[in-house]
Design a protein around this motif. Structure first.
Motif, PDB file in Angstrom:
ATOM      1  N   LEU A  81       0.946   2.334  -9.330  1.00 22.80           N
ATOM      2  CA  LEU A  81       1.731   1.190  -9.813  1.00 22.80           C
ATOM      3  C   LEU A  81       1.069  -0.147  -9.495  1.00 22.80           C
ATOM      4  O   LEU A  81       1.638  -1.206  -9.746  1.00 22.80           O
ATOM      5  N   ARG A  82      -0.132  -0.109  -8.915  1.00 24.07           N
ATOM      6  CA  ARG A  82      -0.793  -1.373  -8.546  1.00 24.07           C
ATOM      7  C   ARG A  82      -1.039  -2.193  -9.817  1.00 24.07           C
ATOM      8  O   ARG A  82      -1.397  -1.665 -10.865  1.00 24.07           O
ATOM      9  N   GLU A  83      -0.831  -3.492  -9.703  1.00 25.99           N
ATOM     10  CA  GLU A  83      -1.005  -4.382 -10.844  1.00 25.99           C
ATOM     11  C   GLU A  83      -2.483  -4.715 -11.024  1.00 25.99           C
ATOM     12  O   GLU A  83      -3.215  -4.816 -10.039  1.00 25.99           O
ATOM     13  N   THR A 109       2.309   0.974   3.123  1.00 29.20           N
ATOM     14  CA  THR A 109       2.318   2.427   2.956  1.00 29.20           C
ATOM     15  C   THR A 109       3.212   3.024   4.022  1.00 29.20           C
ATOM     16  O   THR A 109       3.694   2.305   4.910  1.00 29.20           O
ATOM     17  N   ASP A 110       3.450   4.313   3.945  1.00 33.22           N
ATOM     18  CA  ASP A 110       4.339   4.953   4.898  1.00 33.22           C
ATOM     19  C   ASP A 110       3.668   6.193   5.480  1.00 33.22           C
ATOM     20  O   ASP A 110       3.142   7.007   4.718  1.00 33.22           O
ATOM     21  N   PRO A 111       3.681   6.322   6.799  1.00 34.50           N
ATOM     22  CA  PRO A 111       3.000   7.474   7.401  1.00 34.50           C
ATOM     23  C   PRO A 111       3.664   8.809   7.082  1.00 34.50           C
ATOM     24  O   PRO A 111       3.031   9.854   7.201  1.00 34.50           O
ATOM     25  N   ASP A 112       4.926   8.772   6.664  1.00 35.93           N
ATOM     26  CA  ASP A 112       5.633  10.033   6.450  1.00 35.93           C
ATOM     27  C   ASP A 112       5.565  10.541   5.011  1.00 35.93           C
ATOM     28  O   ASP A 112       5.920  11.688   4.745  1.00 35.93           O
ATOM     29  N   ASP A 113       5.182   9.668   4.087  1.00 35.10           N
ATOM     30  CA  ASP A 113       5.130  10.102   2.685  1.00 35.10           C
ATOM     31  C   ASP A 113       4.019   9.337   1.976  1.00 35.10           C
ATOM     32  O   ASP A 113       4.104   8.115   1.827  1.00 35.10           O
ATOM     33  N   ARG A 114       3.011  10.029   1.539  1.00 38.53           N
ATOM     34  CA  ARG A 114       1.845   9.388   0.946  1.00 38.53           C
ATOM     35  C   ARG A 114       2.181   8.653  -0.349  1.00 38.53           C
ATOM     36  O   ARG A 114       1.436   7.784  -0.787  1.00 38.53           O
ATOM     37  N   ASP A 115       3.302   8.997  -0.989  1.00 43.50           N
ATOM     38  CA  ASP A 115       3.646   8.359  -2.260  1.00 43.50           C
ATOM     39  C   ASP A 115       4.373   7.032  -2.082  1.00 43.50           C
ATOM     40  O   ASP A 115       4.468   6.240  -3.009  1.00 43.50           O
ATOM     41  N   CYS A 116       4.951   6.807  -0.899  1.00 40.09           N
ATOM     42  CA  CYS A 116       5.695   5.564  -0.652  1.00 40.09           C
ATOM     43  C   CYS A 116       4.742   4.392  -0.460  1.00 40.09           C
ATOM     44  O   CYS A 116       3.687   4.542   0.159  1.00 40.09           O
ATOM     45  N   GLY A 117       5.144   3.232  -0.927  1.00 35.08           N
ATOM     46  CA  GLY A 117       4.371   2.041  -0.628  1.00 35.08           C
ATOM     47  C   GLY A 117       4.349   1.044  -1.774  1.00 35.08           C
ATOM     48  O   GLY A 117       4.900   1.291  -2.856  1.00 35.08           O
ATOM     49  N   ILE A 118       3.720  -0.088  -1.516  1.00 36.09           N
ATOM     50  CA  ILE A 118       3.570  -1.149  -2.520  1.00 36.09           C
ATOM     51  C   ILE A 118       2.154  -1.696  -2.382  1.00 36.09           C
ATOM     52  O   ILE A 118       1.729  -2.057  -1.275  1.00 36.09           O
ATOM     53  N   ALA A 119       1.416  -1.758  -3.501  1.00 32.44           N
ATOM     54  CA  ALA A 119       0.028  -2.225  -3.455  1.00 32.44           C
ATOM     55  C   ALA A 119      -0.039  -3.727  -3.159  1.00 32.44           C
ATOM     56  O   ALA A 119      -0.887  -4.174  -2.396  1.00 32.44           O
ATOM     57  N   ARG A 120       0.858  -4.495  -3.805  1.00 33.90           N
ATOM     58  CA  ARG A 120       0.850  -5.948  -3.628  1.00 33.90           C
ATOM     59  C   ARG A 120       2.274  -6.431  -3.370  1.00 33.90           C
ATOM     60  O   ARG A 120       2.915  -7.012  -4.252  1.00 33.90           O
ATOM     61  N   PRO A 121       2.778  -6.171  -2.175  1.00 35.56           N
ATOM     62  CA  PRO A 121       4.181  -6.531  -1.894  1.00 35.56           C
ATOM     63  C   PRO A 121       4.363  -8.029  -1.693  1.00 35.56           C
ATOM     64  O   PRO A 121       3.452  -8.727  -1.232  1.00 35.56           O
ATOM     65  N   ARG A 140       8.028  -5.346  -5.289  1.00 36.58           N
ATOM     66  CA  ARG A 140       6.909  -5.627  -6.179  1.00 36.58           C
ATOM     67  C   ARG A 140       7.211  -6.930  -6.937  1.00 36.58           C
ATOM     68  O   ARG A 140       8.372  -7.306  -7.120  1.00 36.58           O
ATOM     69  N   CYS A 141       6.154  -7.581  -7.405  1.00 36.51           N
ATOM     70  CA  CYS A 141       6.337  -8.835  -8.131  1.00 36.51           C
ATOM     71  C   CYS A 141       7.197  -8.617  -9.377  1.00 36.51           C
ATOM     72  O   CYS A 141       8.058  -9.431  -9.700  1.00 36.51           O
ATOM     73  N   ASP A 142       6.979  -7.496 -10.078  1.00 40.99           N
ATOM     74  CA  ASP A 142       7.752  -7.218 -11.291  1.00 40.99           C
ATOM     75  C   ASP A 142       9.257  -7.201 -11.008  1.00 40.99           C
ATOM     76  O   ASP A 142      10.064  -7.646 -11.833  1.00 40.99           O
TER      77      ASP A 142
END
Ligand SMILES: [Zn+2]
Length: 272
Positions: A81-83, A109-121, A140-142
């Motif tokens: 989802l990174r812009e 990012t989150d140590p417990d789930d590799r899918d969680c996170g925001i590239a540009r929070p 996210r900016c969107d």
């Protein structure tokens, strides 16, 4: 055959160039993220080559087939989802037009789930210059852009129709970024929540100048102006968000509005 091979080669080259152009410089590559943020951003390694005596015979036999059938693991959801630089610049321009007050934060990012996170929070403290997000919220900016236009163009004018025409001064957020599964789906193994990607915000209520705060609540058939207000802003939210849930949708959403930007096939929206 030669023409087809050339076409494929050209397509691959184009895809490579396009990928190189669109890759934003700020979010680290997953490999870099490994060092900066720990193991959560690391795509699982391919199964190690079986070593003599290290694995049961079945696993040794299965590993090569598995790699052939499934290939390398997909990148983490947050990373997909990174812009691009252009998308991010356009979004920040919209926030500038809205007068949103925010600050950029390091990739999440989150140590417990590799899918969680925001590239540009970003951490939003005011969605409009005079309308706060109480306590601030990371997204996210969107998400901030959708929230800002909804608040500016629908929420604030709708509030002006309430008795006394109170001016909305703040949003009372519930969950914003939160690495967790969806709630209220009734499924034993629900998918990742949009909250885990910075794509969602829960709104518990609103504060006003010279008027009491208004909580989101079941107001069905109360027949008053407040019910009409809640219905109106909830309906309008679906113009900006692809998921809008609230009281009546299910028990988990009885006391707040859930707004998110889930990307569904065909642009389908879920507004209940
Ligand atoms: Zn929610």
């Amino acid at each position: 055959m030669i023409g087809r091979a050339l076409a494929i080669a050209a397509a691959c080259l184009w895809a490579g160039l396009a990928g190189a152009q669109e890759r934003p410089p700020h979010p680290p590559e997953p490999a870099q993220q490994d060092e900066a943020e720990g193991s959560s951003a690391r795509p699982p390694d391919k199964p190690d080559a079986p070593q003599d005596g290290a694995a049961p015979p079945e696993e040794q036999a299965d590993a090569p087939d598995d790699a052939e059938v499934h290939g390398p693991p997909p990148p983490p959801r947050w990373y997909t989802l990174r812009e691009t630089d252009q998308e991010y610049a356009a979004c920040r321009l919209a926030l500038a037009v809205l007068g949103t007050v925010y600050r950029e934060e390091p990739p999440l990012t989150d140590p417990d789930d590799r899918d969680c996170g925001i590239a540009r929070p970003i951490r939003v403290t005011r969605i409009l210059p005079d309308l706060s997000v109480q306590g601030g919220a990371v997204m996210r900016c969107d998400t901030a852009r959708a929230l800002g236009f909804w608040v500016r163009d629908f929420l604030r004018p709708a509030a002006a129709t309430l008795p006394g025409a109170p001016r909305v001064t703040g949003l009372q957020p519930g969950s914003t970024y939160d690495c967790r599964a969806r709630v209220g789906t009734g499924k034993a193994r629900p998918r990742l929540s949009e909250h885990a990607l910075g794509n969602a915000i829960d709104i518990m209520g609103f504060t006003f100048q010279d008027a009491d705060p208004l909580r989101v609540a079941p107001r069905r058939d109360s027949g008053d102006r407040t019910e009409a207000f809640q219905r109106a802003i909830r309906g309008a939210a679906c113009l900006f968000f692809t998921t809008v849930l609230g009281p009546g949708a299910n028990a988990a959403h009885a006391n707040h509005l859930h707004l998110d930007l889930a990307d569904r096939r065909g642009g389908w929206r879920l507004c209940q």
